[in-house]
Design a protein around this motif. Structure first.
Motif, PDB file in Angstrom:
ATOM      1  N   LEU A  75       1.115  -1.285  -0.034  1.00 36.42           N
ATOM      2  CA  LEU A  75       0.025  -0.197  -0.156  1.00 36.42           C
ATOM      3  C   LEU A  75       0.946   1.351   0.039  1.00 36.42           C
ATOM      4  CD1 LEU A  75      -2.803   1.607   0.281  1.00 36.42           C
ATOM      5  CD2 LEU A  75      -2.631   1.219   2.732  1.00 36.42           C
ATOM      6  N   ASN A  76       1.847   1.376   0.722  1.00 41.78           N
ATOM      7  CA  ASN A  76       2.653   2.371   0.819  1.00 41.78           C
ATOM      8  C   ASN A  76       3.389   3.007  -0.454  1.00 41.78           C
ATOM      9  OD1 ASN A  76       4.590   0.674   0.568  1.00 41.78           O
ATOM     10  ND2 ASN A  76       5.949   1.605   2.172  1.00 41.78           N
ATOM     11  N   ALA A  77       3.576   1.884  -1.529  1.00 39.64           N
ATOM     12  CA  ALA A  77       4.001   2.406  -2.840  1.00 39.64           C
ATOM     13  C   ALA A  77       3.023   3.136  -3.603  1.00 39.64           C
ATOM     14  CB  ALA A  77       4.426   1.094  -3.420  1.00 39.64           C
ATOM     15  N   ALA A  78       1.835   3.365  -3.332  1.00 37.79           N
ATOM     16  CA  ALA A  78       0.723   4.130  -4.134  1.00 37.79           C
ATOM     17  C   ALA A  78       1.217   5.466  -3.884  1.00 37.79           C
ATOM     18  CB  ALA A  78      -0.551   3.959  -3.487  1.00 37.79           C
ATOM     19  N   TYR A  79       1.637   5.949  -2.758  1.00 37.45           N
ATOM     20  CA  TYR A  79       2.040   7.362  -2.589  1.00 37.45           C
ATOM     21  C   TYR A  79       3.098   7.792  -3.591  1.00 37.45           C
ATOM     22  CZ  TYR A  79       3.267  12.078  -0.973  1.00 37.45           C
ATOM     23  OH  TYR A  79       3.532  13.287  -0.876  1.00 37.45           O
ATOM     24  N   ARG A  80       4.172   6.957  -3.583  1.00 36.30           N
ATOM     25  CA  ARG A  80       5.351   7.285  -4.553  1.00 36.30           C
ATOM     26  C   ARG A  80       5.056   6.928  -6.157  1.00 36.30           C
ATOM     27  NH1 ARG A  80       8.127   3.436  -6.731  1.00 36.30           N
ATOM     28  NH2 ARG A  80       7.423   1.818  -5.278  1.00 36.30           N
ATOM     29  N   LEU A  81       3.832   6.400  -6.273  1.00 36.80           N
ATOM     30  CA  LEU A  81       3.828   5.867  -7.769  1.00 36.80           C
ATOM     31  C   LEU A  81       2.887   7.202  -8.371  1.00 36.80           C
ATOM     32  CD1 LEU A  81       3.227   2.095  -7.667  1.00 36.80           C
ATOM     33  CD2 LEU A  81       5.091   3.589  -8.659  1.00 36.80           C
ATOM     34  N   GLY A  82       1.789   7.586  -7.510  1.00 35.75           N
ATOM     35  CA  GLY A  82       1.018   8.614  -8.235  1.00 35.75           C
ATOM     36  C   GLY A  82       0.297   9.635  -6.959  1.00 35.75           C
ATOM     37  N   GLY A  83       0.954   9.635  -5.892  1.00 34.84           N
ATOM     38  CA  GLY A  83       0.759  10.921  -4.820  1.00 34.84           C
ATOM     39  C   GLY A  83      -0.507  10.436  -4.078  1.00 34.84           C
ATOM     40  N   ARG A  84      -0.910  11.685  -3.488  1.00 34.73           N
ATOM     41  CA  ARG A  84      -2.092  11.593  -2.477  1.00 34.73           C
ATOM     42  C   ARG A  84      -3.307  10.942  -3.231  1.00 34.73           C
ATOM     43  NH1 ARG A  84      -3.245  17.009   0.441  1.00 34.73           N
ATOM     44  NH2 ARG A  84      -1.121  17.622  -0.320  1.00 34.73           N
ATOM     45  N   LYS A  85      -3.495  11.172  -4.604  1.00 33.30           N
ATOM     46  CA  LYS A  85      -4.740  10.888  -5.084  1.00 33.30           C
ATOM     47  C   LYS A  85      -4.680   9.227  -5.329  1.00 33.30           C
ATOM     48  CE  LYS A  85      -5.835  15.340  -7.373  1.00 33.30           C
ATOM     49  NZ  LYS A  85      -6.179  15.934  -8.748  1.00 33.30           N
ATOM     50  N   LEU A  86      -3.616   8.953  -5.919  1.00 34.87           N
ATOM     51  CA  LEU A  86      -3.569   7.520  -6.012  1.00 34.87           C
ATOM     52  C   LEU A  86      -3.732   6.695  -4.687  1.00 34.87           C
ATOM     53  CD1 LEU A  86      -3.342   5.144  -8.005  1.00 34.87           C
ATOM     54  CD2 LEU A  86      -0.898   5.460  -7.785  1.00 34.87           C
ATOM     55  N   LEU A  87      -3.030   7.282  -3.560  1.00 37.35           N
ATOM     56  CA  LEU A  87      -3.143   6.483  -2.098  1.00 37.35           C
ATOM     57  C   LEU A  87      -4.710   6.408  -1.890  1.00 37.35           C
ATOM     58  CD1 LEU A  87      -1.800   5.055  -0.012  1.00 37.35           C
ATOM     59  CD2 LEU A  87      -1.121   7.251   0.940  1.00 37.35           C
ATOM     60  N   ILE A  88      -5.192   7.535  -1.762  1.00 33.12           N
ATOM     61  CA  ILE A  88      -6.700   7.656  -1.508  1.00 33.12           C
ATOM     62  C   ILE A  88      -7.478   6.866  -2.160  1.00 33.12           C
ATOM     63  CG2 ILE A  88      -8.671   9.087  -1.445  1.00 33.12           C
ATOM     64  CD1 ILE A  88      -7.138  11.383  -0.759  1.00 33.12           C
ATOM     65  N   SER A  89      -7.171   6.776  -3.570  1.00 36.83           N
ATOM     66  CA  SER A  89      -8.159   6.100  -4.523  1.00 36.83           C
ATOM     67  C   SER A  89      -7.943   4.381  -4.341  1.00 36.83           C
ATOM     68  CB  SER A  89      -7.896   6.329  -5.840  1.00 36.83           C
ATOM     69  OG  SER A  89      -6.674   6.285  -6.570  1.00 36.83           O
ATOM     70  N   THR A  90      -6.731   4.005  -3.993  1.00 35.65           N
ATOM     71  CA  THR A  90      -6.245   2.655  -3.766  1.00 35.65           C
ATOM     72  C   THR A  90      -7.077   2.149  -2.506  1.00 35.65           C
ATOM     73  OG1 THR A  90      -4.093   3.010  -4.826  1.00 35.65           O
ATOM     74  CG2 THR A  90      -4.276   1.050  -3.440  1.00 35.65           C
ATOM     75  N   ILE A  91      -6.935   2.949  -1.245  1.00 40.03           N
ATOM     76  CA  ILE A  91      -7.712   2.579  -0.119  1.00 40.03           C
ATOM     77  C   ILE A  91      -9.128   2.433  -0.379  1.00 40.03           C
ATOM     78  CG2 ILE A  91      -8.092   3.151   2.039  1.00 40.03           C
ATOM     79  CD1 ILE A  91      -5.460   4.700   2.306  1.00 40.03           C
ATOM     80  N   ASN A  92      -9.734   3.475  -1.038  1.00 40.79           N
ATOM     81  CA  ASN A  92     -11.153   3.476  -1.341  1.00 40.79           C
ATOM     82  C   ASN A  92     -11.411   2.088  -2.318  1.00 40.79           C
ATOM     83  OD1 ASN A  92     -11.609   5.595   0.061  1.00 40.79           O
ATOM     84  ND2 ASN A  92     -11.598   7.111  -1.770  1.00 40.79           N
ATOM     85  N   ALA A  93     -10.582   1.724  -3.298  1.00 35.30           N
ATOM     86  CA  ALA A  93     -11.011   0.666  -4.217  1.00 35.30           C
ATOM     87  C   ALA A  93     -10.932  -0.659  -3.578  1.00 35.30           C
ATOM     88  CB  ALA A  93      -9.993   0.966  -5.383  1.00 35.30           C
ATOM     89  N   ASN A  94      -9.913  -0.692  -2.763  1.00 36.56           N
ATOM     90  CA  ASN A  94      -9.813  -2.097  -2.140  1.00 36.56           C
ATOM     91  C   ASN A  94     -10.499  -2.243  -1.016  1.00 36.56           C
ATOM     92  OD1 ASN A  94      -7.119  -3.654  -2.934  1.00 36.56           O
ATOM     93  ND2 ASN A  94      -6.778  -1.386  -3.467  1.00 36.56           N
TER      94      ASN A  94
END
Length: 277
Positions: A75-94
């Protein structure tokens, strides 16, 4: 892996949430030392405010999830790969959450923020002492300045760099693993909040400096108003960790490393949503 978190910012988020009746805000602590480069998210914490209750829900960074466009990763890689938007959307989607707001802090500000509050008091046991000093040594090298190591164990008034080092310790295969580190992060958080509440004049004096240290779209006027209001509250937040042990297995994935593999995402989603509501 380097991980440094801006614990002190939590009470700013809580104050903001209280004033605007926000239910959930995601606090992201990046491990980046370079202002022009994102690091992994080493602190992923949902701040929940409901009526007068405040909850801090830490999501373990090694949770194995699907990241859109990148496949299965920690999960922590999502921020590095796409910033806050990708981290938030990743948590929401999963996990079927509805997170929308976030605040990002990074490595460079932690010690300075804690020092602005005069340091904090923490208890250091003998087993962790040399690990803390090792991180203090690393921070001294990165900053290019001498930093004081801990000279003893027990209850100690710690500088920002010392507190940061304490929260960074993670030793796989020992009692100082990632779960224990989350608890240390919370210890620092609560110590800062407690100090701010007991020393309102110092906290209020530094609100402008604290504002400049966070990456957020919160209006400065609202920030000052809500920060002042929060300092009058005496209850400390309730803390919790997701996922619990019965929701995952520890597995090693080629190319990814040791992860927390969710057994049943439907069940895990139910638990996370219940925790942050």
């Amino acid at each position: 892996m380097r991980n440094q978190i801006r614990f002190v910012m939590i009470f700013l988020l809580v104050a903001f949430a209280n004033s605007l009746y926000a239910q959930q805000i995601l606090l992201i602590g990046s491990d980046s030392r370079d202002e022009n480069k994102r690091g992994n998210a080493d602190l992923i914490m949902v701040i929940t405010v409901k009526n007068k209750e405040v909850k801090l829900t830490s999501i373990l960074r090694d949770t194995y999830v699907y990241i859109k466009g990148y496949g299965n990763q920690k999960l922590n890689a999502a921020y590095r790969l796409g910033g806050r938007k990708l981290l938030i959307s990743t948590i929401n989607a999963n996990f079927k959450t509805r997170l929308a707001s976030s605040i990002v802090t990074d490595f460079n500000n932690t010690a300075r923020v804690i020092d602005s509050f005069g340091g904090i008091t923490l208890t250091i046991d003998k087993g962790i002492h040399h690990y803390v000093n090792s991180y203090i040594g690393e921070q001294s090298y990165l900053k290019g300045v001498p930093l004081l190591p801990l000279s003893r164990t027990g209850t100690i008034k710690m500088t920002g760099d010392q507190a940061l080092a304490y929260a960074r310790v993670r030793v796989a295969g020992t009692c100082y693993d990632d779960h224990a580190r989350v608890e240390r992060q919370k210890n620092v958080t609560k110590a800062v909040i407690s100090y701010a509440v007991k020393n309102k004049s110092v906290a209020l004096k530094n609100i402008s400096d604290l504002w400049s240290m966070i990456d957020t779209d919160i209006n400065l006027k609202d920030y000052i108003k809500t920060f002042s209001s929060f300092l009058n509250k005496q209850r400390l937040p309730r803390s919790q960790v997701f996922p619990k042990g019965n929701l995952y297995t520890n597995e090693r994935i080629n190319g990814v490393g040791l992860v927390l593999k969710i057994r049943d995402f439907k069940r895990a989603s139910f638990y996370l949503n219940d925790m942050i509501k």
